[in-house]
Design a protein around this motif. Structure first.
Motif, PDB file in Angstrom:
ATOM      1  N   ARG A 277       0.860  -1.176  -0.078  1.00 39.97           N
ATOM      2  CA  ARG A 277       0.169  -0.087  -0.066  1.00 39.97           C
ATOM      3  C   ARG A 277       0.981   1.291   0.028  1.00 39.97           C
ATOM      4  NH1 ARG A 277      -4.041  -1.070   4.987  1.00 39.97           N
ATOM      5  NH2 ARG A 277      -1.984  -0.928   6.177  1.00 39.97           N
ATOM      6  N   TYR A 278       1.959   1.094   0.480  1.00 39.06           N
ATOM      7  CA  TYR A 278       2.907   2.111   0.585  1.00 39.06           C
ATOM      8  C   TYR A 278       3.740   2.578  -0.706  1.00 39.06           C
ATOM      9  CZ  TYR A 278       1.821   1.396   5.274  1.00 39.06           C
ATOM     10  OH  TYR A 278       1.011   0.979   6.414  1.00 39.06           O
ATOM     11  N   PRO A 279       4.332   3.800  -0.939  1.00 34.71           N
ATOM     12  CA  PRO A 279       5.131   4.184  -2.002  1.00 34.71           C
ATOM     13  C   PRO A 279       6.292   3.246  -2.461  1.00 34.71           C
ATOM     14  CG  PRO A 279       4.621   6.010  -0.808  1.00 34.71           C
ATOM     15  CD  PRO A 279       4.190   5.124   0.169  1.00 34.71           C
ATOM     16  N   SER A 280       6.623   3.008  -3.507  1.00 30.70           N
ATOM     17  CA  SER A 280       7.902   2.253  -3.929  1.00 30.70           C
ATOM     18  C   SER A 280       8.652   3.230  -4.681  1.00 30.70           C
ATOM     19  CB  SER A 280       7.479   1.142  -4.856  1.00 30.70           C
ATOM     20  OG  SER A 280       6.892   1.409  -6.022  1.00 30.70           O
TER      21      SER A 280
ATOM     22  N   GLN B 162       2.868   5.540  -6.244  1.00 32.53           N
ATOM     23  CA  GLN B 162       2.030   5.308  -5.008  1.00 32.53           C
ATOM     24  C   GLN B 162       0.826   4.548  -5.730  1.00 32.53           C
ATOM     25  OE1 GLN B 162       2.087   6.011  -1.741  1.00 32.53           O
ATOM     26  NE2 GLN B 162       0.197   4.601  -1.962  1.00 32.53           N
ATOM     27  N   PRO B 163       0.457   3.463  -5.277  1.00 33.20           N
ATOM     28  CA  PRO B 163      -0.746   2.786  -5.701  1.00 33.20           C
ATOM     29  C   PRO B 163      -1.834   3.633  -4.957  1.00 33.20           C
ATOM     30  CG  PRO B 163       0.598   0.982  -4.790  1.00 33.20           C
ATOM     31  CD  PRO B 163       1.288   2.459  -4.453  1.00 33.20           C
ATOM     32  N   LEU B 164      -2.811   3.999  -6.157  1.00 34.46           N
ATOM     33  CA  LEU B 164      -4.081   4.776  -5.677  1.00 34.46           C
ATOM     34  C   LEU B 164      -5.278   3.706  -5.353  1.00 34.46           C
ATOM     35  CD1 LEU B 164      -3.569   7.754  -7.719  1.00 34.46           C
ATOM     36  CD2 LEU B 164      -3.064   7.531  -5.426  1.00 34.46           C
ATOM     37  N   TYR B 165      -5.370   2.682  -6.409  1.00 40.00           N
ATOM     38  CA  TYR B 165      -6.557   1.800  -6.534  1.00 40.00           C
ATOM     39  C   TYR B 165      -5.837   0.415  -7.203  1.00 40.00           C
ATOM     40  CZ  TYR B 165     -10.785  -0.487  -7.338  1.00 40.00           C
ATOM     41  OH  TYR B 165     -11.724  -1.686  -7.520  1.00 40.00           O
TER      42      TYR B 165
ATOM     43  N   ALA C  41      -0.089   6.830  -8.772  1.00 39.47           N
ATOM     44  CA  ALA C  41       0.248   8.138  -8.958  1.00 39.47           C
ATOM     45  C   ALA C  41       1.901   7.762  -9.213  1.00 39.47           C
ATOM     46  CB  ALA C  41       0.132   8.937  -7.803  1.00 39.47           C
ATOM     47  N   VAL C  42       2.276   8.416 -10.149  1.00 40.06           N
ATOM     48  CA  VAL C  42       3.946   8.227 -10.709  1.00 40.06           C
ATOM     49  C   VAL C  42       4.744   9.436 -10.660  1.00 40.06           C
ATOM     50  CG1 VAL C  42       5.639   7.376 -12.352  1.00 40.06           C
ATOM     51  CG2 VAL C  42       3.267   6.375 -11.773  1.00 40.06           C
ATOM     52  N   ALA C  43       5.914   9.495  -9.915  1.00 43.75           N
ATOM     53  CA  ALA C  43       6.648  10.729 -10.203  1.00 43.75           C
ATOM     54  C   ALA C  43       8.042  10.325 -10.711  1.00 43.75           C
ATOM     55  CB  ALA C  43       6.732  11.398  -8.773  1.00 43.75           C
ATOM     56  N   GLN C  44       8.610  11.003 -11.526  1.00 45.87           N
ATOM     57  CA  GLN C  44       9.856  10.761 -12.084  1.00 45.87           C
ATOM     58  C   GLN C  44      10.969  11.890 -12.236  1.00 45.87           C
ATOM     59  OE1 GLN C  44      10.452   8.640 -16.066  1.00 45.87           O
ATOM     60  NE2 GLN C  44      10.546   7.044 -14.812  1.00 45.87           N
ATOM     61  N   TRP C  45      12.125  11.617 -11.920  1.00 43.82           N
ATOM     62  CA  TRP C  45      13.151  12.617 -12.058  1.00 43.82           C
ATOM     63  C   TRP C  45      14.091  11.821 -12.988  1.00 43.82           C
ATOM     64  CZ3 TRP C  45      18.194  12.263 -10.957  1.00 43.82           C
ATOM     65  CH2 TRP C  45      18.937  13.797 -11.023  1.00 43.82           C
ATOM     66  N   SER C  46      14.596  12.226 -14.055  1.00 45.44           N
ATOM     67  CA  SER C  46      15.769  11.569 -14.895  1.00 45.44           C
ATOM     68  C   SER C  46      16.666  12.559 -15.519  1.00 45.44           C
ATOM     69  CB  SER C  46      15.231  10.772 -15.974  1.00 45.44           C
ATOM     70  OG  SER C  46      14.434  11.751 -16.980  1.00 45.44           O
ATOM     71  N   ARG C  47      18.081  12.208 -15.397  1.00 47.23           N
ATOM     72  CA  ARG C  47      18.967  13.013 -16.052  1.00 47.23           C
ATOM     73  C   ARG C  47      19.856  12.215 -16.985  1.00 47.23           C
ATOM     74  NH1 ARG C  47      23.913  15.675 -12.307  1.00 47.23           N
ATOM     75  NH2 ARG C  47      25.349  16.062 -14.197  1.00 47.23           N
TER      76      ARG C  47
ATOM     77  N   GLN D 203      -1.284   7.157 -13.493  1.00 50.67           N
ATOM     78  CA  GLN D 203      -1.023   5.894 -14.708  1.00 50.67           C
ATOM     79  C   GLN D 203      -2.355   4.991 -14.232  1.00 50.67           C
ATOM     80  OE1 GLN D 203       2.114   2.674 -14.593  1.00 50.67           O
ATOM     81  NE2 GLN D 203       2.691   3.886 -16.733  1.00 50.67           N
ATOM     82  N   LEU D 204      -3.081   4.869 -15.476  1.00 51.12           N
ATOM     83  CA  LEU D 204      -4.317   3.826 -15.365  1.00 51.12           C
ATOM     84  C   LEU D 204      -3.690   2.600 -16.268  1.00 51.12           C
ATOM     85  CD1 LEU D 204      -7.386   3.601 -14.703  1.00 51.12           C
ATOM     86  CD2 LEU D 204      -7.802   4.537 -16.865  1.00 51.12           C
TER      87      LEU D 204
END
Length: 447
Positions: free
Chosen positions: A62-65, A106-109, A287-293, A314-315
Motif C-alpha cells: 500500500r505504501y510508495p515504492s 504510489q498505488p491509488l487503487y 500516482a507516478v513521479a519521476q526525475w531523470s538526468r 497511470q491507469l
C-alpha cells in the motif's frame, strides 16, 4: 486462559532435570518443559512468526515504492555524411553517455492489495490455530507418556508380588515332592507360572523404557523413573469429571476447537482468493513521479545534457488475457467449495471423537468403580483358595488361577484409571479448552 510459564522458569526446570534427574517431576512440570523443548511446537511458533511477516509484506504494497536506476555507456559512433565536395566521408565519434532515473510510485487503487492483506491475516489465523492445536496435542502426548510410565511401574509391582507368591509356592511344592507328599505336576505348574511372570516383567520393562524415552524426547532432558509422581488412588476415588453434558462440549468445540479454527481460516482464505481472481478484470491506478538526468544520449547532439521531471497518474485497464482470469476464478470457486466441505467433514468427525472421549470419561468412572469391586473380589478369592488348599479342598492350580485373576484385575483397574485420565485430557484438547486445563486437573491427582 491458563497461565503460561515464563521461559526462564521452564528453562531452569529443564536444567535441574538434566543435572539432577532424581528430583521429583510432576505432570505439570513435564508439560511446561515440553512447551519450550518440543520441536513440533517450536516449529509451529516459528510458523506464526513467519505469518506475521507475511502480513507486513502484504501491507507494504500500500505504501510508495521508490526505485533508482543508473547507467554508463561507452559509445563508438560512425557517421557518414557528404563533405563540401559532395563526397561521402565517415566521421567517427567516441564519447561516454550517462543516465540516472529516480521513480516514485504510489498505488491509488488496486483491489488485489486489499484482498492480499485480508488473506495474509486469514492465513495467520490458520497458523495461530495450528499452534494452539499443537500445544493441545502436546498435552495429550505428555499425559500419555507419563501415564504409560506409571502404568508400567504399577504393572511391575503386580508382577513382583505375583513372582514372590509363585516362588513361595514353588519352594513349597519342591519340599512336598521331596517329602513324598507332593506331585511333579505341582512343581511344573509353579515353574510355568513363574516363567510366564518373568516374560510379562520383560514386556512391562520394555513398555516402560519406550514411554520413558518418549517423555525424555518431549522435554529434551533425562527422565528418572523414581522422580515421577504416582497416582493418588484415594484422590481419584473422590474425583469426578465436570458435569457438563455432551451438548455443552460440542458447543464449546464449535466455537473454540483449534481444528475447526484452522479450517475456518482456510475457508476464509479460499473465499478471498475468489475476490482476488475477480480483481483480474479490475483496472489499477497509480500516482507516478519521476526525475531523470541523461548526458550525451542523443546521437545528433552527443554533448547535450537533459534533465526531465514528470508527475502524473497511470491507469492500467486489462482487456484480454486469453481467458486466464476466468479460469482462475473458476479454480478459486472450486477451492472454496472444497474448503467448505472439508470444514463440514471435520465438524462431523470432531463431534464423533468428542462423543467417544466423553463416554470414555463418564463411563470410565463407572468402569473403574466396577473394576475396584472386581479387584476386591479377586483378592478374597485368592485368600480363600490358599486356605482351602491348606485344608485339602483346593489344589495348587486353583491357587495359581486365583492369583492370576487377581493380577489381571489389578492390571485392568490400573489401565482403566490411566485411560480415563488420558481421555479427559484428550477431551479438553478436542473441545479447545484453555491451554493445559486438562493437565492441571490430572496433576492434582498425583502424589
Amino acid at each position: 486462559m491458563a497461565r503460561r510459564p515464563s521461559a526462564c522458569a521452564v528453562l531452569a526446570c529443564v536444567a535441574i532435570l538434566a543435572v539432577a534427574p532424581a528430583c521429583a517431576m510432576d505432570l505439570q512440570e513435564a508439560y511446561e518443559a515440553a512447551l519450550l523443548q518440543d520441536a513440533t511446537t517450536r516449529a509451529a511458533r516459528a510458523g506464526l512468526q513467519a505469518s506475521d511477516e507475511r502480513i507486513n509484506q502484504a501491507k507494504a504494497q500500500r505504501y510508495p515504492s521508490v526505485s533508482m536506476s543508473a547507467g554508463y555507456q561507452r559509445n563508438n559512433l560512425d557517421r557518414m555524411q557528404p563533405n563540401l565536395l559532395g563526397q561521402e566521408v565517415t566521421v567517427n565519434d567516441r564519447y561516454p553517455s550517462r543516465n540516472t532515473t529516480l521513480t516514485v510510485r504510489q498505488p491509488l487503487y488496486r483491489k488485489t492489495i486489499a484482498v492480499t492483506i485480508e488473506q495474509a491475516q486469514a492465513q495467520r489465523n490458520d497458523v495461530e490455530a495450528g499452534l494452539q492445536k499443537e500445544t493441545q496435542n502436546l498435552a495429550v502426548r505428555v499425559t500419555e507418556a507419563y501415564t504409560q510410565i506409571l502404568f508400567a511401574r504399577d504393572q511391575l509391582a503386580f508382577i513382583d508380588a505375583q513372582k514372590a507368591a509363585t516362588s513361595t509356592q514353588l519352594d513349597a511344592a519342591l519340599k512336598q515332592f521331596a517329602g513324598g507328599s507332593g506331585t511333579r505336576t505341582d512343581i511344573d505348574e509353579a515353574q510355568a507360572r513363574l516363567d510366564m511372570a518373568l516374560a510379562q516383567e520383560l514386556e512391562a520393562r520394555q513398555q516402560q523404557g519406550f514411554a520413558q524415552r518418549q517423555l525424555a524426547l518431549l522435554i529434551n532432558a533425562p527422565v528418572s523413573l523414581a522422580a515421577l509422581r504416582s497416582l493418588a488412588v484415594d484422590l481419584l476415588t473422590t474425583w469426578s469429571p465436570p458435569s457438563s453434558s455432551i451438548e455443552d462440549w460440542l458447543t464449546q468445540a464449535e466455537s473454540r476447537s483449534p481444528e475447526l479454527g484452522q479450517l475456518r481460516a482456510r475457508l476464509e482464505t479460499a473465499r478471498l482468493e475468489v475476490d482476488k481472481a475477480s480483481a483480474g478484470h479490475m483496472p489499477t491506478l497509480d500516482a507516478v513521479a519521476q526525475w531523470s538526468r541523461s548526458d550525451s544520449e542523443n546521437v545528433t547532439s552527443p554533448a547535450t545534457r537533459y534533465l526531465n521531471r514528470t508527475i502524473g497518474v497511470q491507469l492500467s485497464v486489462p482487456l484480454y488475457s486469453g481467458g486466464y482470469v476466468s479460469a482462475a476464478m473458476r479454480e478459486a470457486v472450486a477451492r472454496r467449495i472444497q474448503a467448505e466441505e472439508l470444514l463440514e467433514a471435520a465438524r462431523r468427525d470432531l463431534a464423533l471423537r468428542i462423543t467417544i472421549e466423553y463416554r470414555n470419561v463418564t463411563e470410565g468412572r463407572v468402569r473403574v468403580a466396577a473394576l475396584e469391586q472386581a479387584e476386591r473380589s479377586a483378592e478374597r478369592l485368592a485368600q480363600s483358595s490358599r486356605k482351602s488348599m491348606h485344608g485339602g479342598v483346593r489344589t495348587l492350580v486353583d491357587v495359581f488361577n486365583a492369583d492370576q485373576k487377581k493380577a489381571q484385575a489389578q492390571r485392568d483397574l490400573a489401565r482403566a484409571r490411566y485411560e480415563m485420565l488420558v481421555a479427559y485430557v484428550r477431551l479438553q484438547a478436542l473441545a479447545g479448552s484453555d491451554e493445559g486445563a486438562g493437565i492441571a486437573v490430572v496433576n492434582r491427582l498425583l502424589r
